[in-house]
Design a protein around this motif. Structure first.
Motif, PDB file in Angstrom:
ATOM      1  N   ALA A   1       0.056  -2.979  37.869  1.00  0.00           N
ATOM      2  CA  ALA A   1       0.376  -4.399  37.732  1.00  0.00           C
ATOM      3  C   ALA A   1       0.927  -4.643  36.346  1.00  0.00           C
ATOM      4  CB  ALA A   1      -0.855  -5.284  37.965  1.00  0.00           C
ATOM      5  N   CYS A   2       1.757  -5.661  36.232  1.00  0.00           N
ATOM      6  CA  CYS A   2       2.281  -6.112  34.944  1.00  0.00           C
ATOM      7  C   CYS A   2       2.000  -7.603  34.816  1.00  0.00           C
ATOM      8  CB  CYS A   2       3.784  -5.875  34.841  1.00  0.00           C
ATOM      9  SG  CYS A   2       4.313  -4.159  35.013  1.00  0.00           S
ATOM     10  N   VAL A   3       1.353  -7.992  33.735  1.00  0.00           N
ATOM     11  CA  VAL A   3       1.121  -9.404  33.449  1.00  0.00           C
ATOM     12  C   VAL A   3       2.282  -9.906  32.605  1.00  0.00           C
ATOM     13  CG1 VAL A   3      -0.355 -11.093  32.329  1.00  0.00           C
ATOM     14  CG2 VAL A   3      -1.375  -9.163  33.534  1.00  0.00           C
ATOM     15  N   CYS A   4       2.966 -10.921  33.089  1.00  0.00           N
ATOM     16  CA  CYS A   4       4.075 -11.534  32.363  1.00  0.00           C
ATOM     17  C   CYS A   4       3.611 -12.868  31.797  1.00  0.00           C
ATOM     18  CB  CYS A   4       5.269 -11.764  33.288  1.00  0.00           C
ATOM     19  SG  CYS A   4       5.872 -10.262  34.112  1.00  0.00           S
ATOM     20  N   CYS A   5       3.834 -13.102  30.509  1.00  0.00           N
ATOM     21  CA  CYS A   5       3.360 -14.347  29.910  1.00  0.00           C
ATOM     22  C   CYS A   5       4.290 -15.517  30.194  1.00  0.00           C
ATOM     23  CB  CYS A   5       3.181 -14.173  28.404  1.00  0.00           C
ATOM     24  SG  CYS A   5       4.733 -14.066  27.490  1.00  0.00           S
ATOM     25  N   ALA A   6       5.416 -15.261  30.886  1.00  0.00           N
ATOM     26  CA  ALA A   6       6.380 -16.323  31.135  1.00  0.00           C
ATOM     27  C   ALA A   6       7.221 -15.984  32.353  1.00  0.00           C
ATOM     28  CB  ALA A   6       7.277 -16.524  29.910  1.00  0.00           C
ATOM     29  N   GLU A   7       7.774 -17.012  32.966  1.00  0.00           N
ATOM     30  CA  GLU A   7       8.687 -16.797  34.085  1.00  0.00           C
ATOM     31  C   GLU A   7       9.915 -16.013  33.635  1.00  0.00           C
ATOM     32  OE1 GLU A   7       8.184 -17.485  37.185  1.00  0.00           O
ATOM     33  OE2 GLU A   7       6.405 -18.770  37.065  1.00  0.00           O
ATOM     34  N   SER A   8      10.380 -16.275  32.423  1.00  0.00           N
ATOM     35  CA  SER A   8      11.544 -15.551  31.916  1.00  0.00           C
ATOM     36  C   SER A   8      11.247 -14.069  31.761  1.00  0.00           C
ATOM     37  CB  SER A   8      11.989 -16.145  30.570  1.00  0.00           C
ATOM     38  OG  SER A   8      10.933 -16.136  29.631  1.00  0.00           O
ATOM     39  N   THR A   9      10.008 -13.719  31.458  1.00  0.00           N
ATOM     40  CA  THR A   9       9.622 -12.314  31.369  1.00  0.00           C
ATOM     41  C   THR A   9       9.713 -11.659  32.739  1.00  0.00           C
ATOM     42  OG1 THR A   9       8.134 -12.806  29.530  1.00  0.00           O
ATOM     43  CG2 THR A   9       7.774 -10.735  30.690  1.00  0.00           C
ATOM     44  N   ARG A  10       9.133 -12.305  33.735  1.00  0.00           N
ATOM     45  CA  ARG A  10       9.193 -11.753  35.090  1.00  0.00           C
ATOM     46  C   ARG A  10      10.644 -11.583  35.544  1.00  0.00           C
ATOM     47  NH1 ARG A  10       6.154 -14.752  39.921  1.00  0.00           N
ATOM     48  NH2 ARG A  10       7.561 -16.444  39.301  1.00  0.00           N
ATOM     49  N   ASP A  11      11.452 -12.594  35.342  1.00  0.00           N
ATOM     50  CA  ASP A  11      12.843 -12.518  35.787  1.00  0.00           C
ATOM     51  C   ASP A  11      13.595 -11.390  35.092  1.00  0.00           C
ATOM     52  OD1 ASP A  11      12.312 -14.723  37.348  1.00  0.00           O
ATOM     53  OD2 ASP A  11      13.291 -16.158  36.008  1.00  0.00           O
TER      54      ASP A  11
ATOM     55  N   MET B   1      -6.002 -19.581  31.138  1.00  0.00           N
ATOM     56  CA  MET B   1      -5.382 -18.266  30.970  1.00  0.00           C
ATOM     57  C   MET B   1      -6.385 -17.140  31.199  1.00  0.00           C
ATOM     58  SD  MET B   1      -3.626 -16.707  27.490  1.00  0.00           S
ATOM     59  CE  MET B   1      -5.163 -16.874  26.538  1.00  0.00           C
ATOM     60  N   ILE B   2      -7.555 -17.250  30.607  1.00  0.00           N
ATOM     61  CA  ILE B   2      -8.551 -16.185  30.726  1.00  0.00           C
ATOM     62  C   ILE B   2      -9.048 -16.064  32.157  1.00  0.00           C
ATOM     63  CG2 ILE B   2     -10.892 -15.527  30.031  1.00  0.00           C
ATOM     64  CD1 ILE B   2     -10.178 -16.698  27.249  1.00  0.00           C
ATOM     65  N   ALA B   3      -9.221 -17.176  32.843  1.00  0.00           N
ATOM     66  CA  ALA B   3      -9.653 -17.131  34.243  1.00  0.00           C
ATOM     67  C   ALA B   3      -8.638 -16.386  35.106  1.00  0.00           C
ATOM     68  CB  ALA B   3      -9.866 -18.544  34.769  1.00  0.00           C
TER      69      ALA B   3
ATOM     70  N   ALA C   1      -8.968 -12.691  34.385  1.00  0.00           N
ATOM     71  CA  ALA C   1     -10.198 -12.180  34.994  1.00  0.00           C
ATOM     72  C   ALA C   1     -10.014 -11.958  36.489  1.00  0.00           C
ATOM     73  CB  ALA C   1     -11.352 -13.144  34.728  1.00  0.00           C
ATOM     74  N   ASP C   2      -9.325 -12.886  37.140  1.00  0.00           N
ATOM     75  CA  ASP C   2      -9.106 -12.760  38.578  1.00  0.00           C
ATOM     76  C   ASP C   2      -8.246 -11.542  38.892  1.00  0.00           C
ATOM     77  OD1 ASP C   2      -9.258 -13.891  41.335  1.00  0.00           O
ATOM     78  OD2 ASP C   2      -7.096 -14.082  41.067  1.00  0.00           O
ATOM     79  N   LEU C   3      -7.167 -11.357  38.149  1.00  0.00           N
ATOM     80  CA  LEU C   3      -6.297 -10.207  38.406  1.00  0.00           C
ATOM     81  C   LEU C   3      -7.028  -8.891  38.165  1.00  0.00           C
ATOM     82  CD1 LEU C   3      -2.589  -9.858  37.526  1.00  0.00           C
ATOM     83  CD2 LEU C   3      -4.134  -8.032  36.882  1.00  0.00           C
ATOM     84  N   LEU C   4      -7.749  -8.801  37.043  1.00  0.00           N
ATOM     85  CA  LEU C   4      -8.466  -7.564  36.741  1.00  0.00           C
ATOM     86  C   LEU C   4      -9.579  -7.291  37.741  1.00  0.00           C
ATOM     87  CD1 LEU C   4      -8.609  -7.804  32.849  1.00  0.00           C
ATOM     88  CD2 LEU C   4      -7.145  -6.332  34.238  1.00  0.00           C
ATOM     89  N   ALA C   5     -10.201  -8.338  38.260  1.00  0.00           N
ATOM     90  CA  ALA C   5     -11.239  -8.152  39.277  1.00  0.00           C
ATOM     91  C   ALA C   5     -10.660  -7.502  40.528  1.00  0.00           C
ATOM     92  CB  ALA C   5     -11.892  -9.483  39.615  1.00  0.00           C
ATOM     93  N   HIS C   6      -9.443  -7.894  40.905  1.00  0.00           N
ATOM     94  CA  HIS C   6      -8.787  -7.266  42.047  1.00  0.00           C
ATOM     95  C   HIS C   6      -8.553  -5.784  41.790  1.00  0.00           C
ATOM     96  CE1 HIS C   6      -7.879 -10.554  44.827  1.00  0.00           C
ATOM     97  NE2 HIS C   6      -7.603 -11.324  43.778  1.00  0.00           N
TER      98      HIS C   6
ATOM     99  N   SER D   1      -3.068  -9.048  44.620  1.00  0.00           N
ATOM    100  CA  SER D   1      -2.292 -10.087  45.266  1.00  0.00           C
ATOM    101  C   SER D   1      -1.471 -10.834  44.243  1.00  0.00           C
ATOM    102  CB  SER D   1      -3.223 -11.066  45.972  1.00  0.00           C
ATOM    103  OG  SER D   1      -4.119 -11.634  45.047  1.00  0.00           O
ATOM    104  N   GLY D   2      -0.447 -11.538  44.661  1.00  0.00           N
ATOM    105  CA  GLY D   2       0.434 -12.277  43.769  1.00  0.00           C
ATOM    106  C   GLY D   2      -0.297 -13.416  43.089  1.00  0.00           C
ATOM    107  N   GLN D   3       0.201 -13.727  41.891  1.00  0.00           N
ATOM    108  CA  GLN D   3      -0.377 -14.833  41.118  1.00  0.00           C
ATOM    109  C   GLN D   3       0.509 -16.052  41.292  1.00  0.00           C
ATOM    110  OE1 GLN D   3      -3.281 -14.736  39.107  1.00  0.00           O
ATOM    111  NE2 GLN D   3      -3.630 -12.932  40.307  1.00  0.00           N
TER     112      GLN D   3
END
Length: 400
Positions: free
Chosen positions: A154-164, A374-376, A379-384, A398-400
Motif C-alpha cells: 500500500a502507498c499512503v498519499c497525503c494529497a490527491e495530487s500525489t495519488r494522481d 488523520m491518525i484514525a 490506524a484503519d489502513l494499518l489494521a487492515h 480496501s480503498g480509502q
C-alpha cells in the motif's frame, strides 16, 4: 511497526509522519520504532544531526525507540545518497525488521535499503508526500521494483495530487490511498498572547502587517520569487514585515544572501531591516500566530503543504501558487496567485485587509484539518494490513 527514515532533517513529511507515529502509540494498540539510515545530513546549507532534530526528540520523549545506521551524508533533493550497504548495516536493518509485522517507509527513498536481498520479508507501506515522482531519481524505480516483488502492499498519499502523479507514473491505482495531512488543533490555533510575544521578540509593532514564509532553502520552494514579491510588498506596505524561517533561511547561507541581493538590489538598505531570517524554529505555532499571512511560492513538488494548514489554523490567511493540492486547501480561506511577484504582493495586501473576513471560514474548517482524523485513517489502513498478515493472507487493503 517499524518506520524507516532516510534521515532526520527539517521538512513537513518528517513532521507529519512523526506525529502520526506518536498518535498511533497514544492508545496503546500499536508499538512503533524508527530506523534512520542517516544519523546526520547536510542540506539547505545546514548540518542537521539526528539528536538535535525536533521530531527525534518528540519521538523519543513519547517512548518510541529511534536508532540509526549512522551514515553521514550531504543529501540532494530527489536522490538516494547511496544504494550500497555494508554487512553490518544490513544486519542492523534485519534486526530492526525482525520484530515488526509491517514496515512503514517515509517516502520512497528508504526502499533502496529495504529492497536489499537477504532482509526479512515484511509487508511495506510507503508514505508519499510529494507530487513529482519523476524528480525523485532512482527512488521511483525502487518503488516500482518493490511493488513488482510484492513487498509494497500500500502507498499512503497525503494529497490527491500525489495519488494522481504516482498513478500517472505507473504505480497501480489500487495501491494508492489518500490520507490528507492534519495538525494538532490544540497547538495550532489563534493565540493573542503568543501573537504579541512573537512580535515583541522581533521588534515588530503590534499592528504591523506580517507575512511569514516557512520553507527550507530549496529550488522547489522558489525562494527568488518569494523575495521579489517581498520587495514589492514591503515597498507598498510601509510598516510591513516579512518573516522567513526554515533550514538554510539564515544569515549564514551565502546563496540566500545572493538571492536577496538580486531581488532587492538598491532597496536592500532601505527595506532589508524589515526582513527577519529566523532559520529552523521549533515553535511554529508562535510564528504563525504572530503573522497575518502565510505565503507559499513553490514551483513544483508540493502535495499538501503543512505550512498552509498550520498557518491557517493559527489564523493566518494563506496565499499560495497553484501547486499540488494547495489551491483546494486554501479555497474559501485565502488566495491562489500566478507566478508573478506583483500579483503575489497584491494578494498579500488583500489578505491582510480581509483577515477578519476570512476568520469565520478558517474557524469552520478546523475539523477538516484535524490530526485526530488523520491518525484514525492511518490506524484503519494499518489494521487492515496487520490483519491480513496475521491471517496468513497476502496483505491488501480496501480503498480509502
Amino acid at each position: 511497526m517499524l518506520s524507516v527514515y532516510e534521515g532526520f532533517f527539517s521538512g513537513g513529511a518528517r513532521i507529519v509522519h512523526s506525529d502520526v507515529l506518536l498518535g498511533l502509540v497514544e492508545g496503546g494498540q500499536q508499538w512503533h520504532r524508527v530506523l534512520s539510515v542517516h544519523g546526520e545530513v547536510h542540506r539547505e546549507a545546514t548540518t542537521q544531526r539526528m539528536e538535535d532534530d525536533a521530531c527525534y526528540r518528540a519521538l523519543t520523549a513519547g517512548g518510541i525507540d529511534v536508532t540509526s545506521l549512522g551514515r553521514s551524508a550531504g543529501l540532494v533533493d530527489g536522490t538516494v545518497a547511496a544504494s550500497v550497504f555494508s554487512g553490518p548495516e544490513l544486519a542492523d536493518t534485519a534486526r530492526a525488521m525482525a520484530g515488526a509485522d509491517v514496515i512503514l517507509s517515509l517516502k520512497e527513498q528508504p526502499l533502496a535499503l529495504l529492497n536489499q536481498a537477504g532482509l526479512p520479508r515484511r509487508p511495506v507501506v510507503v508514505c508519499l508526500h510529494r507530487s513529482d515522482p519523476e524528480n525523485q531519481g532512482q527512488a521511483l524505480d525502487e518503488l516500482k521494483a518493490a511493488i513488482a516483488d510484492g513487498t509494497v502492499v500500500a502507498c499512503v498519499c497525503c494529497a490527491e495530487s500525489t495519488r494522481d502523479a504516482y498513478e500517472a507514473a505507473g504505480i497501480p491505482g489500487e495501491l494508492l490511498h489518500v490520507i490528507p495531512n492534519g495538525v494538532d488543533l490544540l497547538r495550532f490555533r489563534p493565540d493573542a498572547a503568543l501573537r504579541l510575544a512573537f512580535r515583541e521578540s522581533l521588534g515588530i509593532p503590534a499592528g504591523a502587517p506580517v507575512v511569514v514564509f516557512a520553507a527550507r532553502y530549496a529550488g522547489m520552494k522558489n525562494v527568488p520569487l518569494f523575495l521579489r514579491a517581498a520587495r514589492a510588498w514591503l515597498a507598498r506596505e510601509g510598516g510591513g514585515h516579512v518573516v522567513v524561517c526554515g533550514a538554510g533561511m539564515t544569515e549564514d547561507n551565502p546563496a540566500l544572501w545572493a538571492d536577496i541581493e538580486v531581488a532587492f538590489g538598491a532597496d536592500r538598505a532601505v527595506l532589508g531591516d524589515r526582513v527577519h531570517l529566523l532559520g529552523v524554529r521549533h515553535d511554529m505555532e508562535t510564528v504563525y500566530a504572530g503573522s497575518d499571512v502565510v505565503a507559499l511560492t513553490s514551483a513544483s513538488g508540493e502535495a499538501a503543504p503543512l505550512c498552509l494548514i498550520e498557518g491557517m489554523m493559527c489564523g493566518a490567511v494563506p496565499v499560495t501558487t497553484d501547486v499540488g493540492d494547495s489551491a483546494s486547501i486554501v479555497e474559501g480561506h485565502g488566495f491562489v496567485t500566478p507566478f508573478d511577484p506583483e500579483a503575489i504582493a497584491f494578494a498579500w495586501s488583500a489578505a491582510v485587509a480581509d483577515r477578519e473576513l476570512f476568520a469565520p471560514a478558517l474557524a469552520a474548517s478546523r475539523e477538516r484539518f484535524s490530526r485526530t482524523r488523520m491518525i484514525a485513517a492511518y490506524a484503519d489502513l494499518l489494521a487492515h494490513v496487520v490483519g491480513d498478515v496475521r491471517d496468513g493472507l497476502r496483505p491488501g487493503v480496501s480503498g480509502q
